[in-house]
Scaffold this motif. Structure first.
Motif, PDB file in Angstrom:
ATOM      1  N   HIS A  66     -13.699  17.075 -32.824  1.00 29.16           N
ATOM      2  CA  HIS A  66     -13.685  18.328 -33.275  1.00 29.16           C
ATOM      3  C   HIS A  66     -12.072  18.996 -33.091  1.00 29.16           C
ATOM      4  N   ALA A  67     -11.348  18.338 -32.408  1.00 29.66           N
ATOM      5  CA  ALA A  67     -10.299  19.142 -32.155  1.00 29.66           C
ATOM      6  C   ALA A  67      -9.353  19.345 -33.313  1.00 29.66           C
ATOM      7  N   ARG A  68      -8.949  20.537 -33.756  1.00 29.56           N
ATOM      8  CA  ARG A  68      -8.046  20.807 -34.873  1.00 29.56           C
ATOM      9  C   ARG A  68      -6.960  21.928 -34.579  1.00 29.56           C
ATOM     10  N   ARG A  69      -6.001  22.145 -35.340  1.00 29.19           N
ATOM     11  CA  ARG A  69      -4.984  23.303 -35.288  1.00 29.19           C
ATOM     12  C   ARG A  69      -5.642  24.577 -35.827  1.00 29.19           C
ATOM     13  N   GLU A  70      -6.395  25.074 -34.927  1.00 29.67           N
ATOM     14  CA  GLU A  70      -7.001  26.384 -35.417  1.00 29.67           C
ATOM     15  C   GLU A  70      -7.123  27.429 -34.367  1.00 29.67           C
ATOM     16  N   ALA A  71      -6.697  28.565 -34.626  1.00 32.98           N
ATOM     17  CA  ALA A  71      -6.432  29.706 -33.482  1.00 32.98           C
ATOM     18  C   ALA A  71      -7.826  30.258 -32.949  1.00 32.98           C
ATOM     19  N   ARG A  72      -7.838  30.584 -31.751  1.00 30.22           N
ATOM     20  CA  ARG A  72      -9.145  31.080 -30.883  1.00 30.22           C
ATOM     21  C   ARG A  72     -10.248  30.119 -31.030  1.00 30.22           C
ATOM     22  N   VAL A  73      -9.910  28.754 -30.869  1.00 25.14           N
ATOM     23  CA  VAL A  73     -10.988  27.955 -30.535  1.00 25.14           C
ATOM     24  C   VAL A  73     -11.123  27.443 -29.282  1.00 25.14           C
ATOM     25  N   ALA A  74     -12.055  26.652 -28.650  1.00 24.43           N
ATOM     26  CA  ALA A  74     -12.287  26.332 -27.340  1.00 24.43           C
ATOM     27  C   ALA A  74     -11.149  25.187 -27.204  1.00 24.43           C
ATOM     28  N   PRO A  75     -10.656  25.193 -26.065  1.00 25.19           N
ATOM     29  CA  PRO A  75      -9.691  24.000 -25.474  1.00 25.19           C
ATOM     30  C   PRO A  75     -10.522  22.694 -25.678  1.00 25.19           C
ATOM     31  N   ALA A  76      -9.680  21.577 -26.361  1.00 25.66           N
ATOM     32  CA  ALA A  76     -10.145  20.447 -26.661  1.00 25.66           C
ATOM     33  C   ALA A  76      -9.238  19.368 -26.282  1.00 25.66           C
ATOM     34  N   TRP A  77      -9.377  18.109 -26.504  1.00 25.31           N
ATOM     35  CA  TRP A  77      -8.267  17.084 -26.274  1.00 25.31           C
ATOM     36  C   TRP A  77      -7.554  16.848 -27.566  1.00 25.31           C
ATOM     37  N   HIS A  78      -6.082  17.112 -27.505  1.00 25.12           N
ATOM     38  CA  HIS A  78      -5.528  16.930 -28.645  1.00 25.12           C
ATOM     39  C   HIS A  78      -4.309  15.651 -28.734  1.00 25.12           C
ATOM     40  N   LYS A  79      -4.402  14.878 -29.630  1.00 27.53           N
ATOM     41  CA  LYS A  79      -2.960  13.751 -29.581  1.00 27.53           C
ATOM     42  C   LYS A  79      -1.762  14.574 -29.839  1.00 27.53           C
ATOM     43  N   ARG A  80      -0.763  14.108 -29.114  1.00 34.27           N
ATOM     44  CA  ARG A  80       0.248  14.948 -28.993  1.00 34.27           C
ATOM     45  C   ARG A  80       1.466  13.866 -28.966  1.00 34.27           C
ATOM     46  N   PRO A  81       2.608  13.935 -29.947  1.00 38.52           N
ATOM     47  CA  PRO A  81       3.671  12.999 -30.207  1.00 38.52           C
ATOM     48  C   PRO A  81       4.604  12.960 -28.676  1.00 38.52           C
ATOM     49  N   ALA A  82       5.035  11.845 -28.537  1.00 45.73           N
ATOM     50  CA  ALA A  82       5.754  11.555 -27.600  1.00 45.73           C
ATOM     51  C   ALA A  82       6.887  12.492 -27.024  1.00 45.73           C
ATOM     52  N   LEU A  83       7.421  12.886 -28.080  1.00 46.83           N
ATOM     53  CA  LEU A  83       8.573  13.904 -28.015  1.00 46.83           C
ATOM     54  C   LEU A  83       8.000  15.191 -27.506  1.00 46.83           C
ATOM     55  N   PHE A  84       6.809  15.704 -27.512  1.00 45.36           N
ATOM     56  CA  PHE A  84       6.468  16.802 -26.451  1.00 45.36           C
ATOM     57  C   PHE A  84       5.813  16.472 -25.208  1.00 45.36           C
ATOM     58  N   MET A  85       5.851  15.139 -24.663  1.00 46.97           N
ATOM     59  CA  MET A  85       5.533  14.925 -23.352  1.00 46.97           C
ATOM     60  C   MET A  85       6.231  15.658 -22.264  1.00 46.97           C
ATOM     61  N   PRO A  86       5.531  16.332 -21.393  1.00 45.02           N
ATOM     62  CA  PRO A  86       6.289  16.972 -20.283  1.00 45.02           C
ATOM     63  C   PRO A  86       6.575  15.921 -19.186  1.00 45.02           C
ATOM     64  N   ARG A  87       7.461  16.271 -18.403  1.00 48.05           N
ATOM     65  CA  ARG A  87       7.765  15.227 -17.490  1.00 48.05           C
ATOM     66  C   ARG A  87       6.661  14.921 -16.400  1.00 48.05           C
ATOM     67  N   ALA A  88       5.920  15.839 -16.387  1.00 47.75           N
ATOM     68  CA  ALA A  88       4.961  15.499 -15.285  1.00 47.75           C
ATOM     69  C   ALA A  88       3.621  14.598 -15.894  1.00 47.75           C
ATOM     70  N   ALA A  89       3.696  14.516 -17.174  1.00 47.70           N
ATOM     71  CA  ALA A  89       2.706  13.728 -17.719  1.00 47.70           C
ATOM     72  C   ALA A  89       3.088  12.325 -17.896  1.00 47.70           C
ATOM     73  N   SER A  90       4.595  11.825 -17.490  1.00 47.57           N
ATOM     74  CA  SER A  90       5.108  10.531 -17.599  1.00 47.57           C
ATOM     75  C   SER A  90       4.636   9.769 -16.467  1.00 47.57           C
ATOM     76  N   ARG A  91       4.258   8.717 -16.909  1.00 47.50           N
ATOM     77  CA  ARG A  91       3.725   7.548 -15.804  1.00 47.50           C
ATOM     78  C   ARG A  91       4.572   6.244 -15.846  1.00 47.50           C
ATOM     79  N   ILE A  92       5.669   6.273 -16.518  1.00 50.83           N
ATOM     80  CA  ILE A  92       6.839   5.303 -16.546  1.00 50.83           C
ATOM     81  C   ILE A  92       8.071   5.598 -15.900  1.00 50.83           C
ATOM     82  N   LEU A  93       8.513   4.900 -14.953  1.00 49.20           N
ATOM     83  CA  LEU A  93       9.788   5.363 -14.315  1.00 49.20           C
ATOM     84  C   LEU A  93      10.694   4.109 -14.392  1.00 49.20           C
ATOM     85  N   LEU A  94      11.882   4.183 -14.877  1.00 48.04           N
ATOM     86  CA  LEU A  94      12.792   2.891 -15.147  1.00 48.04           C
ATOM     87  C   LEU A  94      14.131   3.065 -14.367  1.00 48.04           C
TER      88      LEU A  94
END
Length: 186
Positions: free
Chosen positions: A86-114
């Protein structure tokens, strides 16, 4: 390629130089430098709109609430739950899990260090069989790794890009345990 990084099968990457002058300005780092990897991921949060004064219209932005809600980020390369149906781009809806492109990954979410162990410049077609295998080729590519890598290169950079034989940065690296430090991303 994320799965190959996680498995330790990918220990090299190649990036085309933007210009001949680019060879003097290595923007990827030096041996010993650490890089964090961005990948497609799932974040718990919601979409909202804000008015952009400069552009003079409302824009969508995602509010990532993953950590605040006591959750951990999920990754597209893993098997398991992803985005909510039910996740969609709609204002004022309950939080849900959304797929996000790599471009927007915060450093804290990264699990691979090279850690970079080698940096060099060469022509794309100078890739050896060992180097092609180090690019983390999919299973079954062992018969002709260079040809398999050519297919991957052209899939990313476009038909005919192999034949142009550009100068490329070659970065060799090893996977390191995650650390809490400020490091660039690739």
């Amino acid at each position: 390629m994320v799965r190959a990084l996680l498995a330790g099968a990918k220990t090299q990457t190649r990036r085309a130089l933007r210009s001949p002058e680019d060879a003097a300005r290595n923007r990827f780092g030096r041996p010993g430098d650490l890089l964090w990897v961005r990948e497609t991921f799932f974040a718990y949060g919601r979409w909202e709109t804000r008015f952009n004064l400069r552009k003079q219209h409302a824009e969508w932005f995602f509010t990532d609430m993953t950590q605040a809600a006591g959750h951990a980020w999920r990754y597209a390369a893993d098997e398991g739950p992803g985005a909510d149906a039910h996740a969609r781009r709609e204002a004022r809806v309950a939080p849900a899990w959304h797929k996000r492109p790599a471009l927007f990954m915060p450093r804290a979410a990264s699990r691979i260090l090279l850690e970079i162990v080698e940096v060099r410049v060469e022509r794309l077609q100078e890739i050896s069989v060992a180097d092609a295998l180090a690019e983390g080729l999919p299973p079954g590519a062992e018969r002709d790794p260079v040809l398999a890598y050519r297919g991957i290169w052209e899939g990313i950079n476009g038909a005919g890009s192999w034949d142009e034989n550009p100068l490329v940065w070659v970065l060799a690296f090893v996977k390191r345990p995650l650390a809490s430090m400020s490091i660039p991303n690739i």
